[in-house]
Design a protein around this motif. Structure first.
Motif, mmCIF file in Angstrom:
data_model
loop_
_atom_site.group_PDB
_atom_site.id
_atom_site.type_symbol
_atom_site.label_atom_id
_atom_site.label_comp_id
_atom_site.label_asym_id
_atom_site.label_seq_id
_atom_site.Cartn_x
_atom_site.Cartn_y
_atom_site.Cartn_z
ATOM 1 N N VAL A 41 -9.097 -37.436 89.488
ATOM 2 C CA VAL A 41 -9.158 -38.788 90.054
ATOM 3 C C VAL A 41 -9.721 -39.767 89.019
ATOM 4 C CG1 VAL A 41 -10.268 -40.220 91.831
ATOM 5 C CG2 VAL A 41 -9.324 -37.995 92.446
ATOM 6 N N VAL A 42 -10.747 -39.356 88.308
ATOM 7 C CA VAL A 42 -11.335 -40.213 87.274
ATOM 8 C C VAL A 42 -10.329 -40.474 86.157
ATOM 9 C CG1 VAL A 42 -13.140 -40.359 85.504
ATOM 10 C CG2 VAL A 42 -13.710 -39.571 87.804
ATOM 11 N N VAL A 43 -9.595 -39.463 85.743
ATOM 12 C CA VAL A 43 -8.581 -39.643 84.695
ATOM 13 C C VAL A 43 -7.514 -40.643 85.152
ATOM 14 C CG1 VAL A 43 -6.714 -38.508 83.423
ATOM 15 C CG2 VAL A 43 -8.952 -37.420 83.579
ATOM 16 N N ALA A 44 -7.028 -40.486 86.373
ATOM 17 C CA ALA A 44 -6.017 -41.414 86.889
ATOM 18 C C ALA A 44 -6.546 -42.838 86.904
ATOM 19 C CB ALA A 44 -5.586 -40.993 88.302
ATOM 20 N N PHE A 45 -7.756 -43.009 87.393
ATOM 21 C CA PHE A 45 -8.363 -44.337 87.463
ATOM 22 C C PHE A 45 -8.514 -44.938 86.067
ATOM 23 C CE2 PHE A 45 -11.899 -47.296 87.654
ATOM 24 C CZ PHE A 45 -11.586 -48.052 88.773
ATOM 25 N N ALA A 46 -9.027 -44.158 85.129
ATOM 26 C CA ALA A 46 -9.266 -44.663 83.772
ATOM 27 C C ALA A 46 -7.966 -44.962 83.040
ATOM 28 C CB ALA A 46 -10.106 -43.656 82.986
ATOM 29 N N LEU A 47 -6.916 -44.184 83.280
ATOM 30 C CA LEU A 47 -5.634 -44.459 82.636
ATOM 31 C C LEU A 47 -5.022 -45.765 83.118
ATOM 32 C CD1 LEU A 47 -3.918 -40.952 82.425
ATOM 33 C CD2 LEU A 47 -4.584 -42.428 80.516
ATOM 34 N N VAL A 48 -5.415 -46.198 84.301
ATOM 35 C CA VAL A 48 -4.911 -47.464 84.836
ATOM 36 C C VAL A 48 -5.855 -48.618 84.505
ATOM 37 C CG1 VAL A 48 -4.375 -48.714 86.971
ATOM 38 C CG2 VAL A 48 -3.606 -46.362 86.678
ATOM 39 N N ARG A 49 -7.158 -48.401 84.601
ATOM 40 C CA ARG A 49 -8.133 -49.493 84.498
ATOM 41 C C ARG A 49 -8.846 -49.635 83.160
ATOM 42 N NH1 ARG A 49 -6.095 -52.325 88.230
ATOM 43 N NH2 ARG A 49 -6.241 -51.446 90.284
ATOM 44 N N GLY A 50 -8.844 -48.604 82.318
ATOM 45 C CA GLY A 50 -9.470 -48.722 81.009
ATOM 46 C C GLY A 50 -10.806 -48.003 80.908
ATOM 47 N N ALA A 89 -10.440 -41.084 78.775
ATOM 48 C CA ALA A 89 -9.140 -41.432 79.368
ATOM 49 C C ALA A 89 -8.892 -42.937 79.287
ATOM 50 C CB ALA A 89 -9.081 -40.958 80.818
ATOM 51 N N GLY A 90 -9.929 -43.726 79.460
ATOM 52 C CA GLY A 90 -9.787 -45.180 79.363
ATOM 53 C C GLY A 90 -9.441 -45.633 77.956
ATOM 54 N N ARG A 91 -9.939 -44.929 76.957
ATOM 55 C CA ARG A 91 -9.595 -45.251 75.559
ATOM 56 C C ARG A 91 -8.118 -44.990 75.307
ATOM 57 N NH1 ARG A 91 -11.330 -48.655 72.811
ATOM 58 N NH2 ARG A 91 -10.745 -47.568 70.931
ATOM 59 N N VAL A 92 -7.569 -43.967 75.940
ATOM 60 C CA VAL A 92 -6.129 -43.727 75.824
ATOM 61 C C VAL A 92 -5.383 -44.948 76.343
ATOM 62 C CG1 VAL A 92 -4.199 -42.309 76.664
ATOM 63 C CG2 VAL A 92 -6.333 -41.219 75.941
ATOM 64 N N ARG A 93 -5.834 -45.455 77.481
ATOM 65 C CA ARG A 93 -5.210 -46.654 78.064
ATOM 66 C C ARG A 93 -5.325 -47.848 77.129
ATOM 67 N NH1 ARG A 93 -1.334 -48.986 80.006
ATOM 68 N NH2 ARG A 93 -1.772 -50.973 80.951
ATOM 69 N N SER A 94 -6.473 -48.022 76.501
ATOM 70 C CA SER A 94 -6.680 -49.198 75.650
ATOM 71 C C SER A 94 -5.851 -49.150 74.372
ATOM 72 C CB SER A 94 -8.165 -49.365 75.324
ATOM 73 O OG SER A 94 -8.606 -48.320 74.499
ATOM 74 N N GLU A 95 -5.374 -47.979 74.005
ATOM 75 C CA GLU A 95 -4.531 -47.850 72.811
ATOM 76 C C GLU A 95 -3.067 -48.189 73.103
ATOM 77 O OE1 GLU A 95 -5.602 -47.307 69.697
ATOM 78 O OE2 GLU A 95 -7.628 -47.365 70.525
ATOM 79 N N MET A 96 -2.743 -48.431 74.363
ATOM 80 C CA MET A 96 -1.367 -48.740 74.739
ATOM 81 C C MET A 96 -1.197 -50.243 74.889
ATOM 82 S SD MET A 96 -1.024 -45.692 77.560
ATOM 83 C CE MET A 96 0.283 -46.506 78.369
ATOM 84 N N ARG A 97 0.050 -50.702 74.805
ATOM 85 C CA ARG A 97 0.335 -52.118 75.072
ATOM 86 C C ARG A 97 -0.038 -52.429 76.511
ATOM 87 N NH1 ARG A 97 5.641 -50.993 74.014
ATOM 88 N NH2 ARG A 97 6.151 -52.140 75.907
ATOM 89 N N ASP A 98 -0.368 -53.673 76.778
ATOM 90 C CA ASP A 98 -0.785 -54.068 78.128
ATOM 91 C C ASP A 98 0.275 -53.790 79.189
ATOM 92 O OD1 ASP A 98 -3.255 -54.878 77.287
ATOM 93 O OD2 ASP A 98 -2.715 -56.996 77.106
ATOM 94 N N ASP A 99 1.541 -53.967 78.834
ATOM 95 C CA ASP A 99 2.603 -53.786 79.822
ATOM 96 C C ASP A 99 3.158 -52.370 79.851
ATOM 97 O OD1 ASP A 99 3.750 -53.981 77.314
ATOM 98 O OD2 ASP A 99 5.521 -55.077 78.025
ATOM 99 N N ALA A 100 2.648 -51.488 78.999
ATOM 100 C CA ALA A 100 3.151 -50.115 78.922
ATOM 101 C C ALA A 100 2.510 -49.235 79.986
ATOM 102 C CB ALA A 100 2.883 -49.528 77.540
ATOM 103 N N ARG A 101 3.253 -48.248 80.422
ATOM 104 C CA ARG A 101 2.747 -47.242 81.350
ATOM 105 C C ARG A 101 2.638 -45.921 80.586
ATOM 106 N NH1 ARG A 101 2.639 -51.312 83.720
ATOM 107 N NH2 ARG A 101 3.414 -51.921 85.740
ATOM 108 N N PRO A 102 1.622 -45.122 80.882
ATOM 109 C CA PRO A 102 1.513 -43.814 80.209
ATOM 110 C C PRO A 102 2.711 -42.927 80.527
ATOM 111 C CG PRO A 102 -0.525 -44.363 81.345
ATOM 112 C CD PRO A 102 0.494 -45.376 81.774
ATOM 113 N N THR A 103 3.235 -42.268 79.534
ATOM 114 C CA THR A 103 4.336 -41.338 79.728
ATOM 115 C C THR A 103 3.782 -40.003 80.229
ATOM 116 O OG1 THR A 103 4.175 -40.522 77.469
ATOM 117 C CG2 THR A 103 5.637 -42.423 77.853
#
Length: 176
Positions: A41-50, A89-103
């Motif tokens: 749950v934390v990973v999912a949240f961080a991948l979306v929110r940073g 997990a949030g750092r993974v999100r921050s390395e992506m473009r703002d409009d990108a979704r994790p694959t």
């Protein structure tokens, strides 16, 4: 979707994951090791929110897990471990473009890394604080089995939660 509805949904996901973690997972465990639903749950949240939001969510989720009976460890160990998981997990999100979704490969790699890191932090703090009597060999087995469990549940748990938490995808009808 309003932020209060998202907040309530997130809180519900955390509570359900924590309850399943203590009530159901012990019955599914293999040699005492089961999936870390709260970590997912934390990973999912961080991948979306940073990273910052992920770290706060990880800390709060970890504290809940530390306090829910039958917790048999020192309070704060899961809080620290899941705060680190939320940050990673949030750092993974921050390395992506703002409009990108994790694959899917990104999600699976993030779950594997976070499972390794979170379980390692929890285990190592137990060793340092004298709260664990397990040896290094056993700890490595626990970490490996936990990672396998978490990867098996990554797609059915993390992906739907990310879709629910992603306000842009929900508002635009682009849930994928």
């Amino acid at each position: 979707m309003t932020s209060s509805v998202r907040l309530a949904g997130t809180a519900l996901a955390v509570v359900v994951a924590a309850l399943l973690q203590v009530a159901l997972v012990p019955h599914l465990a293999w040699h005492g090791v089961g999936p870390a639903l709260t970590l997912l749950v934390v990973v999912a949240f961080a991948l979306v929110r940073g990273a910052q939001s992920g770290m706060v969510m990880g800390f709060l989720t970890g504290m809940l897990l530390d306090l829910v009976p039958p917790a048999d460890h020192l309070v704060g160990r899961w809080a620290l471990a899941l705060a680190v998981v939320g940050y990673v997990a949030g750092r993974v999100r921050s390395e992506m473009r703002d409009d990108a979704r994790p694959t899917m490969p990104t999600v699976l790699a993030t779950v594997a890394a976070c499972s390794f890191v979170g379980t390692s932090v929890f285990a190592l703090t137990g060793m340092i604080l004298g709260d664990s009597s397990l040896g290094i060999g056993t700890l490595l087995q626990v970490i490996a089995v936990g990672m396998i469990w978490d990867l098996l549940l990554a797609l059915p748990v993390v992906v739907p939660l990310m879709a629910l938490l992603d306000r842009d995808a929900l508002e635009l009808g682009r849930v994928r």
